[in-house]
Design an enzyme around this catalytic site. Sequence first.
Site, PDB file in Angstrom:
ATOM      1  CG  ASP A  29     -17.531 -11.947  -6.484  1.00  0.00           C
ATOM      2  OD1 ASP A  29     -17.462 -12.043  -7.753  1.00  0.00           O
ATOM      3  OD2 ASP A  29     -18.323 -12.693  -5.580  1.00  0.00           O
ATOM      4  CG  ASN A  77     -12.909 -17.858 -12.336  1.00  0.00           C
ATOM      5  OD1 ASN A  77     -12.275 -17.390 -11.696  1.00  0.00           O
ATOM      6  ND2 ASN A  77     -14.514 -17.923 -12.177  1.00  0.00           N
TER       7      ASN A  77
HETATM    8  C1  FPP Z   1     -14.483 -11.813 -10.095  1.00  0.00           C
HETATM    9  O1  FPP Z   1     -15.456 -10.733 -10.432  1.00  0.00           O
HETATM   10  C2  FPP Z   1     -13.005 -11.231 -10.657  1.00  0.00           C
HETATM   11  C3  FPP Z   1     -12.105 -12.109 -11.371  1.00  0.00           C
HETATM   12  C4  FPP Z   1     -12.719 -13.207 -11.934  1.00  0.00           C
HETATM   13  C5  FPP Z   1     -10.831 -11.669 -11.845  1.00  0.00           C
HETATM   14  C6  FPP Z   1     -10.084 -11.066 -10.934  1.00  0.00           C
HETATM   15  C7  FPP Z   1      -8.895 -10.468 -11.395  1.00  0.00           C
HETATM   16  C8  FPP Z   1      -8.058  -9.595 -11.335  1.00  0.00           C
HETATM   17  C9  FPP Z   1      -8.737  -8.246 -10.362  1.00  0.00           C
HETATM   18  C10 FPP Z   1      -6.762  -9.495 -11.900  1.00  0.00           C
HETATM   19  C11 FPP Z   1      -5.738  -9.842 -11.069  1.00  0.00           C
HETATM   20  C12 FPP Z   1      -4.038  -9.650 -11.666  1.00  0.00           C
HETATM   21  C13 FPP Z   1      -3.173 -10.122 -11.589  1.00  0.00           C
HETATM   22  C14 FPP Z   1      -2.061 -10.306 -12.471  1.00  0.00           C
HETATM   23  C15 FPP Z   1      -2.750 -10.608  -9.961  1.00  0.00           C
HETATM   24  P1  FPP Z   1     -16.641 -11.141 -11.386  1.00  0.00           P
HETATM   25  O2  FPP Z   1     -16.267 -11.144 -12.789  1.00  0.00           O
HETATM   26  O3  FPP Z   1     -16.843 -12.450 -10.890  1.00  0.00           O
HETATM   27  O4  FPP Z   1     -17.635 -10.061 -11.003  1.00  0.00           O
HETATM   28  P2  FPP Z   1     -19.437 -10.430 -10.775  1.00  0.00           P
HETATM   29  O5  FPP Z   1     -19.522 -11.124  -9.752  1.00  0.00           O
HETATM   30  O6  FPP Z   1     -19.664  -8.954 -10.794  1.00  0.00           O
HETATM   31  O7  FPP Z   1     -19.531 -10.990 -12.259  1.00  0.00           O
END
Ligand code: FPP
Length: 249
Positions: A29, A77
């Site tokens: 996160d 999501n």
């Molecule tokens: C949450 O941060 C993160 C995600 C929804 C995506 C995570 C995915 C990756 C790091 C890539 C993984 C890739 C592979 C191919 C395994 P957020 O967007 O919710 O952050 P925020 O809470 O600050 O808004």
Amino acid sequence: MTVKPTVLQELPVDLQREKLPRHVAVIMDGNGRWAKTRGMPRIMGHRRGVDALKDLLRCCRDWGIPALTAYAFSTENWGRPLEEVEFLMTLFERILHQELAEMMAENVKIRFVGNLDALPRSLYAEIEKSMIDTENNRGTQFTVATNYGGRQEILQACRAIATQVQQGTLEPDSIDETLFASHLYTHGIPDPDLLIRTSGEMRISNFLLWQMAYSEIYITDTLWPDFDRTEFHRALTDYQQRQRRFGKV
Ligand code: FPP
């Protein structure tokens, strides 16, 4: 050219090898916030998040942790802005395509868990290829939860079991925890010993609901792109100080 050495290449000496978790799960996160605090678009946070995940996977190999599971995309999501969802799907596909050869070389065994049928066809094709190609690898078990929801996983297991009962091939009395777990996406992988969630959120967010019944939970304020080996060391130090009782005294 000098190559920067990886910090903490080996298991830090203060960690006990025999008390390492066999399986670590991560809720990655804070990518969006990481980017926002730097005046960048959210997608840059996801890009850096991939780098953090790649190094954690290597770190598990270097330190002797056999299984890592990452929550890449939840069933909830899809409610994000369309451009972000599209970016993430394209990112997953591209990363898989780019990294597959290296994961093969590093003996990583990949499994994607979740409702994969609903993913874009081209991503699904890369996922299928990565799972088939790495099927016989015996290095780190890397599980990626994509279009994953814990309740939905439990429901699909219930449906499969109910169908067997209806067909007369299974007695309701034979349904025990082992049988139930064998119908989950994670069958054959030990339950996570440790869940790490970054960015200070204190929620499970529909992740591995059945499997995390006895997992230790570690929450850090660090945003996911900043989660490095030093942070992982901290999480493991904390974990090794826990008394795991599994409901006993
Ligand atoms: C949450 O941060 C993160 C995600 C929804 C995506 C995570 C995915 C990756 C790091 C890539 C993984 C890739 C592979 C191919 C395994 P957020 O967007 O919710 O952050 P925020 O809470 O600050 O808004």
